[in-house]
Design a protein around this motif. Sequence first.
Motif, mmCIF file in Angstrom:
data_model
loop_
_atom_site.group_PDB
_atom_site.id
_atom_site.type_symbol
_atom_site.label_atom_id
_atom_site.label_comp_id
_atom_site.label_asym_id
_atom_site.label_seq_id
_atom_site.Cartn_x
_atom_site.Cartn_y
_atom_site.Cartn_z
ATOM 1 N N ARG A 193 0.831 -1.210 0.000
ATOM 2 C CA ARG A 193 0.000 0.000 0.000
ATOM 3 C C ARG A 193 0.865 1.259 0.000
ATOM 4 O O ARG A 193 0.608 2.201 -0.753
ATOM 5 N N GLU A 194 1.890 1.288 0.852
ATOM 6 C CA GLU A 194 2.719 2.487 0.963
ATOM 7 C C GLU A 194 3.513 2.768 -0.305
ATOM 8 O O GLU A 194 3.836 3.922 -0.589
ATOM 9 N N ASN A 195 3.816 1.716 -1.056
ATOM 10 C CA ASN A 195 4.709 1.871 -2.206
ATOM 11 C C ASN A 195 4.051 1.581 -3.556
ATOM 12 O O ASN A 195 4.746 1.456 -4.562
ATOM 13 N N ARG A 196 2.703 1.488 -3.570
ATOM 14 C CA ARG A 196 1.969 1.273 -4.821
ATOM 15 C C ARG A 196 2.481 0.051 -5.571
ATOM 16 O O ARG A 196 2.807 0.107 -6.760
ATOM 17 N N LEU A 197 2.500 -1.102 -4.917
ATOM 18 C CA LEU A 197 2.975 -2.315 -5.556
ATOM 19 C C LEU A 197 1.794 -3.204 -5.931
ATOM 20 O O LEU A 197 1.027 -3.635 -5.054
ATOM 21 N N PRO A 198 1.601 -3.504 -7.228
ATOM 22 C CA PRO A 198 0.612 -4.523 -7.574
ATOM 23 C C PRO A 198 0.894 -5.798 -6.785
ATOM 24 O O PRO A 198 2.059 -6.163 -6.578
ATOM 25 N N THR A 199 -0.173 -6.453 -6.344
ATOM 26 C CA THR A 199 -0.016 -7.583 -5.424
ATOM 27 C C THR A 199 -0.519 -8.873 -6.059
ATOM 28 O O THR A 199 -1.631 -8.906 -6.597
ATOM 29 N N ILE A 200 0.316 -9.897 -5.998
ATOM 30 C CA ILE A 200 -0.036 -11.199 -6.564
ATOM 31 C C ILE A 200 -0.033 -12.233 -5.439
ATOM 32 O O ILE A 200 0.985 -12.437 -4.772
ATOM 33 N N VAL A 221 -4.435 0.198 -7.244
ATOM 34 C CA VAL A 221 -3.305 -0.728 -7.269
ATOM 35 C C VAL A 221 -3.849 -2.131 -7.551
ATOM 36 O O VAL A 221 -4.633 -2.661 -6.764
ATOM 37 N N PRO A 222 -3.473 -2.747 -8.658
ATOM 38 C CA PRO A 222 -4.064 -4.029 -9.049
ATOM 39 C C PRO A 222 -3.728 -5.158 -8.076
ATOM 40 O O PRO A 222 -2.637 -5.203 -7.492
ATOM 41 N N THR A 223 -4.677 -6.064 -7.928
ATOM 42 C CA THR A 223 -4.493 -7.262 -7.093
ATOM 43 C C THR A 223 -4.891 -8.476 -7.913
ATOM 44 O O THR A 223 -5.909 -8.472 -8.607
ATOM 45 N N ILE A 224 -4.064 -9.515 -7.819
ATOM 46 C CA ILE A 224 -4.233 -10.702 -8.662
ATOM 47 C C ILE A 224 -4.133 -11.946 -7.786
ATOM 48 O O ILE A 224 -3.227 -12.038 -6.947
ATOM 49 N N ALA A 225 -5.036 -12.899 -7.968
ATOM 50 C CA ALA A 225 -4.976 -14.178 -7.249
ATOM 51 C C ALA A 225 -4.750 -15.296 -8.251
ATOM 52 O O ALA A 225 -5.514 -15.436 -9.217
ATOM 53 N N LEU A 226 -3.699 -16.074 -8.027
ATOM 54 C CA LEU A 226 -3.443 -17.281 -8.802
ATOM 55 C C LEU A 226 -3.696 -18.455 -7.872
ATOM 56 O O LEU A 226 -2.964 -18.646 -6.895
ATOM 57 N N VAL A 227 -4.751 -19.239 -8.153
ATOM 58 C CA VAL A 227 -5.205 -20.268 -7.211
ATOM 59 C C VAL A 227 -4.780 -21.640 -7.722
ATOM 60 O O VAL A 227 -5.230 -22.086 -8.789
ATOM 61 N N THR A 268 -8.989 -4.938 -0.753
ATOM 62 C CA THR A 268 -9.962 -4.042 -1.372
ATOM 63 C C THR A 268 -9.494 -2.595 -1.316
ATOM 64 O O THR A 268 -9.782 -1.812 -2.226
ATOM 65 N N ALA A 269 -8.762 -2.222 -0.261
ATOM 66 C CA ALA A 269 -8.227 -0.861 -0.174
ATOM 67 C C ALA A 269 -7.189 -0.623 -1.268
ATOM 68 O O ALA A 269 -7.123 0.466 -1.857
ATOM 69 N N LEU A 270 -6.366 -1.629 -1.551
ATOM 70 C CA LEU A 270 -5.405 -1.505 -2.646
ATOM 71 C C LEU A 270 -6.123 -1.276 -3.964
ATOM 72 O O LEU A 270 -5.766 -0.391 -4.751
ATOM 73 N N SER A 271 -7.151 -2.089 -4.214
ATOM 74 C CA SER A 271 -7.906 -1.951 -5.455
ATOM 75 C C SER A 271 -8.551 -0.575 -5.564
ATOM 76 O O SER A 271 -8.522 0.063 -6.622
ATOM 77 N N ALA A 272 -9.126 -0.102 -4.452
ATOM 78 C CA ALA A 272 -9.753 1.223 -4.459
ATOM 79 C C ALA A 272 -8.748 2.327 -4.739
ATOM 80 O O ALA A 272 -9.083 3.370 -5.301
#
Length: 532
Positions: free
Chosen positions: A131-138, A173-179, A166-170
């Motif tokens: 969140r602090e560094n605007r990192l897309p999260t996988i 900042v993209p969030t991705i789940a690989l299941v 959800t705060a990242l997305s708002a």
Amino acid sequence: MKVLTSTFDLGSDVAVANREGNLERIAELDRQLDLAIAGGGERYVARHRERGRLLARERIELLIDRDAPFLELGNVAAWGTEFPVGASCVTGIGVVSGVECMIVAHDPTVRGGASNPYTWKKVLRAMQVARENRLPTISLVESGGGDLQRQAELFVPAGRLFHELTALSAAGVPTIALVFGNSTAGGAYVPGMCDYAVMVQNQAKVFLGGPPLVKMATGEDADDESLGGGDMHARTSGLADYLAADEEECIAIGRDIVEHLNWRKHGTPAAAEVDAPVHDPEDLLAIASVDLKVPFDPREVIARVVDGSRFEEYKPLYGTALVTGWATVHGYPVGILANARGVLFNEEAKKGAEFILLCNQTDTPLIFLQNTTGFMVGTQYEQNGMIKDGSKMINAVTNSKVPHITINLAASYGAGNYGMSGRSYDPRLLFTWPSSKTAIMGPEQLAGVMSIVARQAAENAGRPFDEEADAERRAALEERIEAESLALYMSGQCYDDGVIDPRDTRDVLGMALSMCHNNEVTGTRGFAVFRM
């Protein structure tokens, strides 16, 4: 800028002892890292492979760009606890399709990837950094959810993960789940909360309640696939955006998603051409004191970390126990504060505060190299305003908005830890060297203070003081404080972002600075009241 010269005698007895001691500590660190890499052990790794699955770190290796580095966070989380070293997950920063991303991977060989209290400390720290560094999260998902036997310790922090995703997305900042496997109960909300979800066919199982819970709750007999299989979620529920034939395709789809994000850093790029330090980083093993009572010149460290060993020192003749100045690291301009003689006096506190203000004026990130026993005590210093001056420095650290990156080189005691941007002052990242210690004060000093207090209490009560019992208490207390201040213990409690080999400091700082520049780097223009 001036090129720093080195005056440290690399052939001295001190240098030889330091090198031997640091190599021993690095060897112990490597042993602990091997335990983290081993996950649940040979039996569970073999069972996982028999199912045709990749290990967590193998998934990360395929996900990040070829030959790209991976800056692991919380590498020895849960050390010294009842839980496995590494806390059943891997977190860190890696480059995916040219984009720096935060990666969170469950380790399914450790109790099926179930989360323990340290898992959540580690994962939520990763979310804070993202969140602090605007990192897309996988998120690389294969977890049976929380360890139900520890639900009282897990339930509240676990819910925070959904908030962070959800705060990242708002925030854009993209969030991705690989299941890849089970994503059960609370874990089912990870793909649900992410912007993108990719599931592996015949492997991914995503449901709020598995077949046994459904049977208990409703009486329904359900099978895994119809209840939460990847094919069902891709065709019927719509939870899966993509259905992969196998793990390799799932990872490839994840890389494609990142490639199409059109992601741009907000910060200023690093210089195009970067030169290495003039002095060999290998020397840091000889320079770093294993006996923390033996000081060393932080300029010797700076000379082996910054570009071209160039350093423009600020106020070199004033407050000499604190070294301050400007340099570049891997092409990024930085301001550096480094403890030279442990104690912070009045002059050092004022100098440090002023330097922090200057760096905020020019939007320059700050690097704190800790080796401090705290602010000076005593009648003279109290009368000179030590509290006010120390407060100035802590005020400046607190309200500084440029990124802070902290490395504990040796000792980090008392309010000196705060003034040098310790963990409670929110540095973007904080790493420690293997010989370092963090505590309220040194073990001998703490035990001595408690002894004096006990002696005074006995005198005030008019009772005899038991010298033998006091000696036993002091020895026991020193031993406990010593153990609780060690680098592995503090990192195991997730009070920093990991223990690193001193020789890797320059590259760790470079990756950290690059990470910070995903976001805007802007300093504070208005500070709180400084008590004069």
